[in-house]
Write an enzyme that holds these catalytic residues in place. Structure first.
Site, PDB file in Angstrom:
ATOM      1  N   LYS A 208      -4.095 -42.045  -7.607  1.00  0.00           N
ATOM      2  CA  LYS A 208      -5.046 -41.328  -6.774  1.00  0.00           C
ATOM      3  C   LYS A 208      -5.303 -39.912  -7.282  1.00  0.00           C
ATOM      4  CE  LYS A 208      -4.690 -43.985  -2.545  1.00  0.00           C
ATOM      5  NZ  LYS A 208      -3.653 -44.964  -2.965  1.00  0.00           N
TER       6      LYS A 208
HETATM    7  C1  LIG Z   1      -3.864 -46.344  -3.020  1.00  0.00           C
HETATM    8  C2  LIG Z   1      -2.921 -47.148  -3.837  1.00  0.00           C
HETATM    9  C3  LIG Z   1      -3.187 -48.488  -4.202  1.00  0.00           C
HETATM   10  C4  LIG Z   1      -4.419 -49.221  -3.721  1.00  0.00           C
HETATM   11  O1  LIG Z   1      -5.576 -48.767  -4.364  1.00  0.00           O
HETATM   12  P1  LIG Z   1      -7.005 -49.131  -3.756  1.00  0.00           P
HETATM   13  O2  LIG Z   1      -7.984 -48.449  -4.642  1.00  0.00           O
HETATM   14  O3  LIG Z   1      -7.015 -48.573  -2.358  1.00  0.00           O
HETATM   15  O4  LIG Z   1      -7.123 -50.612  -3.771  1.00  0.00           O
HETATM   16  C5  LIG Z   1      -2.300 -49.142  -5.016  1.00  0.00           C
HETATM   17  N1  LIG Z   1      -1.164 -48.541  -5.440  1.00  0.00           N
HETATM   18  C6  LIG Z   1      -0.860 -47.277  -5.105  1.00  0.00           C
HETATM   19  C7  LIG Z   1       0.408 -46.690  -5.577  1.00  0.00           C
HETATM   20  C8  LIG Z   1      -1.717 -46.520  -4.302  1.00  0.00           C
HETATM   21  O5  LIG Z   1      -1.400 -45.256  -3.967  1.00  0.00           O
END
Ligand SMILES: *Cc1c(COP(=O)(O)O)cnc(C)c1O
Length: 433
Positions: free
Chosen positions: A107
Site C-alpha cells: 500500500k
Molecule cells: C491491502 C492488502 C491486500 C489486499 O489488496 P487489495 O488491493 O485490497 O486487493 C493484500 N495484502 C496486504 C498485505 C494488504 O495490505
C-alpha cells in the site's frame, strides 16, 4: 488530455486533478480513465529501464499535461524510494516483493504516489489541505507515512484506542511534522463516524479545508500498475506469465488487469483470497453476493464486499472473457499456515500470510496446467509485520528490518480523544487553519 468518468455515469468527464482531489464521485461509482493507453512500445527494451523510467512512461499517459515532465519525475522519485526485488523461490516461481516501503506493505506505492501528486496539485492553494483518515490499522499507516513531510497538507488520523497492533500503532502514532494521530476512545466505526460527520459539518467546512485520502482514489491505483511492468522487465525467459494476487478490495488485481489491457503480456491472473470468498463464488456462479467479512490471519484481505469489482466489471463487460483471464480461489487459515511452514522448509523463503495465500493460488493454477509457465506471486507484506502469527508456526524469531526497528524505538505521540464530535471539532478548529 485523458479524462476520467464514473463507473455509474460514463458521461462525467473530469480531469485527473479533479478525480484525485475528489476521491469518489457523488453517484457512488468509482473513477476510471476514459480509455486504457496502449503501452506496447514500452515493452521494447524494457529490461534496460529503471523502475522510475517505467513508472514515468506509464504515469505520463494517465496524467498527461496536468503535471509537466519535471513535476512528474519529482513525484516518482520522491514517492518510490525503495527496491522492488523479484525473487525466484523455485524454478519458474517468483515472489515480487512489494514490501520494502516505509510501512512494509504494497500500500506504500499507492499512498506515497497519491501524496506526492496531491502535493503538486495543492501547491498554489493559499490554505492547507487537511486530510482526515479513520483507520483500523494498515491503510492509515501507509497514508500517514506517504504524506509525511509533504508540503501544504496536514493528515489527521483517527484510530481506535487499544484496537490496533503494537507495530501498527507505532507506524501511525510516532510521526511528527504534518501528521497528527488521534487515539479515539472507541471502535473503528466510531472513528469513521467522526470523520463522516466532519465532512458534513458546515461550520467546520466553512473554516478549514477538509479532504479524504480514500483507498479507492484513482491516483492510488495507477502506481500499482508500475510494478507489473517492472516484474515483467526482470524476467529472462519467454514462457507465458501468470500472476497470483492476494486480494481483499481487489485494487491490486484491477491494476494488473489495467496493465494487461495496456499491452503487458500477462496470460492469466489468479485472484487468491482467504475465507472471504465473494469473488471466487462470483466467478463460479455469475452472482455477485457481497457478505459481511470474516476474520482471518491474512487480515488485510478480510473484505466481504470488494469495492474495486466495480472497476473490474467496467473493464470486462463480458463475463466469459473475465473468466478466461481470471481464476479465483479461496483458502483457509490452516492451508495458509501450512504453506508458510512448507515454503520455509522446501524453498528457504519466509512468506507472510497474504503472500502464502497468493502462493496457494499460484500452485493450484499450475497443477491444472500441462505446459510450463512463469508464475509470479505479489508479496504484499513483510513477514515481520505478522510475527505474532508466524513465529509460533516456525518456532523461530523473525528478524525485524531496520526501518521498522527505528520506529519501534520512537515514542508514541498520539492525542487521546473521547468519542465526541464536539471535542473532535474543537480540536480541529483550534489546531488547523
Ligand atoms: C491491502 C492488502 C491486500 C489486499 O489488496 P487489495 O488491493 O485490497 O486487493 C493484500 N495484502 C496486504 C498485505 C494488504 O495490505
Amino acid at each position: 488530455m485523458m479524462k476520467y468518468y464514473s463507473t455509474r455515469n460514463k458521461s462525467t468527464k473530469i480531469t485527473f486533478r479533479e478525480a484525485t482531489l475528489k476521491g469518489m464521485p457523488d453517484d457512488n461509482g468509482l473513477y476510471m480513465p476514459e480509455y486504457i493507453p496502449n503501452k506496447i512500445n514500452l515493452l521494447k527494451g524494457i529490461d534496460s529501464l529503471s523502475f522510475q523510467d517505467i513508472a514515468f512512461n506509464i504515469a505520463n499517459s494517465f496524467i498527461n499535461k496536468e503535471l509537466n515532465n519535471s513535476q512528474l519525475e519529482d513525484v516518482i522519485n520522491s514517492a518510490i524510494t525503495f527496491d522492488v526485488p523479484l525473487v525466484e523461490i523455485k524454478k519458474n516461481s517468483y515472489i515480487l516483493e512489494l514490501f520494502h516501503g516505509p510501512t512494509l506493505a504494497f500500500k506504500d506505492f499507492g499512498a506515497c504516489f497519491m501524496a506526492r501528486i496531491m502535493e503538486k496539485f495543492v501547491k498554489d492553494n493559499d490554505k492547507h489541505l487537511n486530510i482526515l483518515v479513520a483507520t483500523s490499522g494498515d491503510t492509515g499507516s501507509a497514508v500517514a507515512n506517504g504524506f509525511y513531510d509533504v508540503k501544504g497538507i496536514n493528515v489527521i488520523i483517527l484510530y481506535p484506542s487499544k484496537k490496533v497492533s503494537a507495530i501498527q500503532e507505532k507506524q501511525i502514532a510516532t510521526l511528527d511534522k504534518n501528521i497528527t494521530a488521534l487515539e479515539v476512545d472507541g471502535t473503528f466505526d466510531d472513528c469513521q463516524n467522526l470523520v463522516k460527520k466532519a465532512f458534513l459539518d458546515q461550520n467546520l467546512n466553512s473554516k478549514i479545508l477538509l479532504s479524504s485520502a480514500n483507498s479507492i482514489n484513482i491516483s492510488r491505483l495507477i502506481p500499482q500498475s508500475f510494478y507489473y511492468f517492472y516484474a515483467y522487465s526482470q524476467l529472462t525467459d519467454d514462457l507465458p506469465v501468470a500472476v497470483s494476487v492476494p486480494s481483499g478490495n481487489f485494487g491490486n488485481l484491477t491494476a494488473g488487469i489495467l496493465s494487461k489491457f495496456m499491452g503487458l503480456p500477462i496470460k492469466h491472473f489468479i485472484a487468491s483470497t482467504n475465507a472471504n470468498d465473494t469473488v471466487p463464488n462470483f466467478l463460479l456462479t455469475g452472482d455477485f453476493n457481497p457478505k459481511p467479512s470474516v476474520q482471518t490471519i491474512s487480515n488485510a484481505m478480510d473484505v466481504g464486499n470488494p469495492s474495486n469489482m466495480k472497476r473490474i466489471l467496467d473493464i470486462y463487460d463480458n463475463f466469459q472473457m473475465l473468466k478466461e483471464d481470471v481464476s479465483s480461489w479461496s483458502f483457509s487459515d490452516n492451508e495458509t499456515k501450512n504453506k508458510i511452514v512448507e515454503t520455509l522448509n522446501d524453498n528457504k523463503y519466509l512468506l507472510d500470510p497474504h503472500g502464502a495465500v497468493g502462493l496457494l493460488g499460484l500452485n493450484k493454477f499450475i497443477t491444472n496446467k500441462k505446459d510450463d509457465i512463469t508464475g509470479i506471486v505479489l508479496g504484499t507484506a513483510h513477514p515481520a509485520k505478522f510475527s505474532d502469527i508466524i513465529e509460533p508456526l516456525i518456532g523461530d524469531e523473525i528478524e525485524i528490518p531496520n526501518r521498522l526497528k527505528r520506529i519501534l524505538d520512537k515514542d508514541k505521540r498520539a492525542i487521546y480523544m473521547k468519542n465526541s464530535f464536539d471535542d473532535f471539532s474543537d480540536y480541529l478548529l483550534t489546531n488547523f487553519k
